[in-house]
Scaffold this motif. Structure first.
Motif, mmCIF file in Angstrom:
data_model
loop_
_atom_site.group_PDB
_atom_site.id
_atom_site.type_symbol
_atom_site.label_atom_id
_atom_site.label_comp_id
_atom_site.label_asym_id
_atom_site.label_seq_id
_atom_site.Cartn_x
_atom_site.Cartn_y
_atom_site.Cartn_z
ATOM 1 N N ASN A 71 13.547 45.054 -27.086
ATOM 2 C CA ASN A 71 12.175 44.828 -26.492
ATOM 3 C C ASN A 71 11.466 43.626 -26.928
ATOM 4 O O ASN A 71 10.345 43.704 -27.542
ATOM 5 N N ARG A 72 12.063 42.428 -27.139
ATOM 6 C CA ARG A 72 11.611 41.551 -28.129
ATOM 7 C C ARG A 72 10.349 40.906 -27.729
ATOM 8 O O ARG A 72 9.430 40.135 -28.312
ATOM 9 N N GLY A 73 10.185 40.888 -26.396
ATOM 10 C CA GLY A 73 8.900 40.330 -25.695
ATOM 11 C C GLY A 73 8.030 41.148 -25.220
ATOM 12 O O GLY A 73 6.839 40.668 -24.597
ATOM 13 N N PHE A 74 7.786 42.511 -25.710
ATOM 14 C CA PHE A 74 6.880 43.485 -25.133
ATOM 15 C C PHE A 74 6.860 43.683 -23.995
ATOM 16 O O PHE A 74 5.725 44.250 -23.406
ATOM 17 N N GLU A 75 7.780 43.250 -23.172
ATOM 18 C CA GLU A 75 7.777 43.508 -21.699
ATOM 19 C C GLU A 75 8.285 44.748 -21.090
ATOM 20 O O GLU A 75 8.209 45.144 -19.895
ATOM 21 N N ALA A 76 8.955 45.588 -22.029
ATOM 22 C CA ALA A 76 9.685 46.642 -21.546
ATOM 23 C C ALA A 76 8.698 47.803 -20.856
ATOM 24 O O ALA A 76 9.309 48.684 -20.104
ATOM 25 N N GLY A 77 7.546 47.855 -21.253
ATOM 26 C CA GLY A 77 6.599 48.797 -20.456
ATOM 27 C C GLY A 77 6.198 48.135 -19.606
ATOM 28 O O GLY A 77 5.252 48.857 -18.915
ATOM 29 N N GLY A 78 6.407 47.331 -18.721
ATOM 30 C CA GLY A 78 6.010 46.764 -17.539
ATOM 31 C C GLY A 78 5.122 45.564 -17.602
ATOM 32 O O GLY A 78 4.607 45.128 -18.897
ATOM 33 N N HIS A 79 4.615 45.093 -16.354
ATOM 34 C CA HIS A 79 3.736 44.007 -16.628
ATOM 35 C C HIS A 79 2.488 44.138 -16.544
ATOM 36 O O HIS A 79 1.476 43.322 -16.180
ATOM 37 N N HIS A 80 2.042 45.378 -16.270
ATOM 38 C CA HIS A 80 0.715 45.648 -16.397
ATOM 39 C C HIS A 80 0.278 46.125 -17.801
ATOM 40 O O HIS A 80 1.020 47.003 -18.336
ATOM 41 N N THR A 81 -0.905 45.638 -17.965
ATOM 42 C CA THR A 81 -1.267 46.205 -19.475
ATOM 43 C C THR A 81 -2.682 47.141 -19.333
ATOM 44 O O THR A 81 -3.312 46.840 -18.332
ATOM 45 N N PRO A 82 -2.973 47.950 -20.195
ATOM 46 C CA PRO A 82 -2.222 48.158 -21.559
ATOM 47 C C PRO A 82 -0.959 48.945 -21.027
ATOM 48 O O PRO A 82 -0.697 49.468 -19.949
ATOM 49 N N SER A 83 0.010 48.480 -22.056
ATOM 50 C CA SER A 83 1.469 49.188 -21.708
ATOM 51 C C SER A 83 1.842 49.542 -23.008
ATOM 52 O O SER A 83 1.393 49.517 -23.987
ATOM 53 N N ASN A 84 3.069 50.360 -22.829
ATOM 54 C CA ASN A 84 3.820 51.224 -23.837
ATOM 55 C C ASN A 84 4.874 50.111 -24.405
ATOM 56 O O ASN A 84 5.716 49.281 -23.806
ATOM 57 N N ILE A 85 4.665 49.893 -25.828
ATOM 58 C CA ILE A 85 5.370 48.763 -26.582
ATOM 59 C C ILE A 85 6.865 49.506 -27.269
ATOM 60 O O ILE A 85 7.515 48.958 -27.947
ATOM 61 N N LYS A 86 7.053 50.554 -26.910
ATOM 62 C CA LYS A 86 8.319 51.216 -27.344
ATOM 63 C C LYS A 86 9.331 50.187 -27.461
ATOM 64 O O LYS A 86 9.596 49.480 -26.524
ATOM 65 N N PRO A 87 10.250 50.239 -28.273
ATOM 66 C CA PRO A 87 10.163 51.133 -29.688
ATOM 67 C C PRO A 87 9.487 50.543 -30.908
ATOM 68 O O PRO A 87 9.732 51.043 -31.927
ATOM 69 N N TRP A 88 8.594 49.357 -30.370
ATOM 70 C CA TRP A 88 7.910 48.918 -31.670
ATOM 71 C C TRP A 88 6.644 50.093 -31.941
ATOM 72 O O TRP A 88 6.376 51.160 -31.246
ATOM 73 N N SER A 89 6.296 50.056 -33.221
ATOM 74 C CA SER A 89 5.349 51.187 -33.856
ATOM 75 C C SER A 89 4.458 50.590 -34.856
ATOM 76 O O SER A 89 4.688 49.453 -35.268
ATOM 77 N N ILE A 90 3.514 51.247 -35.154
ATOM 78 C CA ILE A 90 2.412 50.864 -36.099
ATOM 79 C C ILE A 90 2.639 50.972 -37.699
ATOM 80 O O ILE A 90 3.514 52.016 -38.004
ATOM 81 N N VAL A 91 2.458 50.125 -38.445
ATOM 82 C CA VAL A 91 2.569 50.060 -39.768
ATOM 83 C C VAL A 91 1.221 50.295 -40.337
ATOM 84 O O VAL A 91 0.354 49.213 -39.879
ATOM 85 N N GLY A 92 0.631 51.504 -40.752
ATOM 86 C CA GLY A 92 -0.842 51.583 -41.135
ATOM 87 C C GLY A 92 -1.479 52.612 -40.150
ATOM 88 O O GLY A 92 -0.516 53.444 -39.610
#
Ligand code: AHR
Length: 669
Positions: A71-92
């Protein structure tokens, strides 16, 4: 094979198949195989055996395509925001960083970008945890990072202020840093979207790593299109080397792609659309494959498939969407845009550099045309609404614009003739092991004067197959022997599916199994290696007679080995039964030819359901030993549940070679 003989073999197959079991007393059956190496034989098509690649089981994305970021472009969660950016996750945590998405990307076809509001900082406000805060991507169930290897990381960034970002490859919990680089830029430079690139060299190895982008600087950042690529992909073309080499070893003569059901989509809106997969990777929108239910960034796009075919020395077989998905069909009267899409794809592959689509191919790095000669009109669509009408529109357009292209219909003509013109027809078979074994005669009665079969998907499935058993491989070996013998009715054949990432088994079994760092072949994979010399070889006449309980199938081919420049006869025999078979092998060859045994190769195991695994990748693989011919008739004991090949070298006896050399000498004087 005569009908009587066949009946005996089938009865044998059923009897013996039902008697598999540990501890059964093994009897010895008998068989005689007579091979006629004198007669001319029949030429086997030079593309008989190839491979079928489908984006299933994370075959490309998280498999052969070496991109580490999912999911290198953050598009996998769909083109509507807010969206799910899985499998990206938070550091902190949320007290020091807020992650969200908006539509501010500079890439027109994929507008979603990641926004990072960093609340902590080193400017007197609440300070950030050591190591910073940010975002990480674990890749496809962990990134395989290897000590000493280099990884190119690219990302796009924008900010209202200067930036200071650590780009790191770390262990799965971030605790250990394997490689890191610091990216600093002033506010003016990153006021607009800016491409950043760093090269990371790993100090240690971890097959379960992740990529992190972190900072200790307060402010707002936008990030988009993040890629991490190993630099040692095959020829730098982006293919994971260990998986690519597994394909090379199959010596495929054609490469069917990119599906399968993946081509159709459950719904057309989620089908593979080649135009969305070409051009710079950052511009590709990616798509959700709704049949196999995962997102792909389409880094492995149409261009890369053509490049892969070329790198493998295999003819591309491009399966196009003909306006039909699993759930819907475009009416024939409205299918013209789909026909145009196909024509454009051929221009992309073959058009000259001044053409609209040929120029894009050239710009991507391939000014020479690709040798695209096969187009399949859809996948398993024959019975679906509008197929016949749609097919004809595609066929007519192809005949007119590209008369040399071989057109493949989805309709089965193995028993009844097609109602429309075609060069080849697609044939798929998934069945039990005993049925697959019995299908070695499937094409015996197929008419020889119509389009030939393209068996583009075959495999033993269900409980006989497990996740890749010896039993499955034996049934398939018999089927392929039948194809070899019927190669005047079958032009091409490929196993399916090719790849599986063990973290996403959508289909069982598959030929090549892997995770981020390991790979092995199933018995079906190794079985296919027995057929690497068949394409373009000569089929020799052979006759097999066997005792009533023997379940054996055999073929013989002759071929020229370009490595040692010798002529070989290769005999392949499946013993599908639980008993030994005492085989009398008779090879009839001209007196002037001397036959020398060379190699015997056996694929077997103690239990017919044995499989390979990461722990025992070589449990069921072929083993070779020296093979000696003991005269005109050689007696050989075939092991139960085995697939055996014998390589026999055909040589001119040395006294004849001497004579030839002498005569050559005389004539040159
Ligand atoms: O090989 C798996 C699937 O089986 C393919 O996508 C499809 O063509 C067939 O039904």
């Amino acid at each position: 094979m005569g009908g009587y003989c066949l009946l005996i073999l089938l009865i044998g197959a059923c009897t013996l198949y039902s008697s598999y079991g540990v501890g059964k007393i093994k009897q010895t059956e008998t068989a005689t195989l007579t091979v006629d190496a004198n007669a001319a034989g029949r030429a086997i098509p030079d593309k008989l055996f190839g491979i079928f690649f489908e984006e299933i089981n994370h075959a490309g994305s998280g498999g052969l395509w070496a991109e580490l970021v999912d999911n290198r472009g953050f598009e996998a969660g769909g083109h509507h925001t807010p969206s799910n950016i899985k499998p990206w996750s938070i550091v902190g945590d949320e007290s020091n960083i807020v992650l969200s998405t908006d539509l501010s990307s500079c890439f027109e076809r994929n507008k979603v970008a990641l926004r990072m509001d960093v609340l902590c900082g080193n400017d007197g406000a609440k300070s950030c945890p050591s190591g910073g805060v940010g975002v990480y991507n674990p890749g496809f169930w962990g990134m395989n990072i290897e000590q000493g290897k280099s990884y190119k990381v690219v990302f796009y960034v924008r900010s209202t202020d200067s930036i200071n970002i650590d780009v790191s490859l770390t262990s799965s919990n971030g605790g250990l840093v394997l490689a890191t680089s610091n990216v600093i830029a002033d506010a003016a430079k990153v006021a607009n979207w800016t491409r950043m690139e760093v090269m990371l060299e790993a100090k240690s190895s971890d097959p379960n790593s992740r990529l992190q982008l972190t900072t200790t600087k307060k402010g707002v950042l936008w990030i988009d299109q993040v890629s991490a690529m190993p630099t040692d992909t095959y020829k730098g073309h982006g293919f994971r080397k260990d998986l690519f080499e597994k394909l090379v070893d199959l010596e495929p003569k054609f490469f069917r792609f990119p599906g399968g059901c993946f081509v159709e989509g459950e719904w057309l809106r989620n089908a593979f659309r080649w135009k969305e997969t070409v051009g710079p990777w950052e511009d590709r929108p990616g798509h959700f494959g709704d049949v196999w239910m995962y997102w792909t960034d389409d880094g492995l796009g149409y261009y890369e498939f053509l490049q892969l075919s070329e790198d493998l020395g295999a003819s591309p077989v491009w399966v196009i969407n003909n306006g039909i998905s699993h759930q819907e069909s475009v009416e024939t009267s409205m299918v013209t845009p789909f026909v145009q899409e196909m024509l454009d794809s051929i221009e992309f592959a073959r058009g000259d550099n001044s053409s609209q689509w040929g120029s894009l191919r050239a710009a991507m790095g391939h000014p020479e045309p690709f040798e695209l000669k096969y187009i399949a009109i859809g996948n398993e669509d024959c019975g679906k609404p509008y197929y016949q009408g749609n097919y004809l529109k595609f066929y007519d357009a192809l005949r007119k614009a590209y008369p040399d292209i071989q057109v493949i219909s989805n309709c089965d003509a193995s028993s009844t003739p097609l109602s429309h013109p075609a060069d080849l027809y697609d044939f798929h078979i998934y069945t039990s092991a005993a049925d697959m074994f019995s299908k070695s005669n499937k094409f015996d009665k197929t008419r020889r004067n119509g389009p030939k079969a393209f068996v583009s998907e075959y495999a033993v499935t269900g409980k006989d197959a497990g996740t890749g058993s010896l039993l499955a491989a034996l049934g398939e070996a018999a089927f392929l022997i039948g194809i070899e013998k019927n190669s005047d009715a079958v032009e091409m054949a490929s196993y399916a599916p090719l790849f599986v990432n063990t973290h996403d088994r959508r289909w069982n079994p598959d030929a090549i199994v892997y995770d981020s760092s390991r790979v092995y072949g199933t018995p079906s994979y190794w079985m296919q290696q027995y057929f690497t010399k068949s394409s373009g070889a000569t089929l020799l006449n052979s006759a097999l007679q066997a005792s009533s309980k023997a379940a054996v199938v055999a073929s013989a081919i002759s071929w020229k080995n370009t490595t040692d420049n010798k002529n070989y006869i290769t005999i392949k025999i499946v013993n599908f039964g639980n008993n030994y078979v005492n085989l009398k092998l008779s090879i009839g060859a001209e007196n002037s030819v001397q036959l020398v045994g060379s190699k015997k190769t056996v694929l077997t195991s103690t239990n017919v359901m044995d499989e390979n695994s990461f722990q025992s990748p070589n449990k069921v693989i072929p083993s070779s030993s020296h093979f000696t011919l003991t005269g005109k008739d050689t007696n050989i004991m075939l092991q139960p549940i085995s697939f055996t090949s014998f390589d026999v070298i055909q040589e001119q006896p040395s006294h004849l070679l001497m004579k030839e050399a002498d005569s050559g000498l005389k004539s040159s004087i």
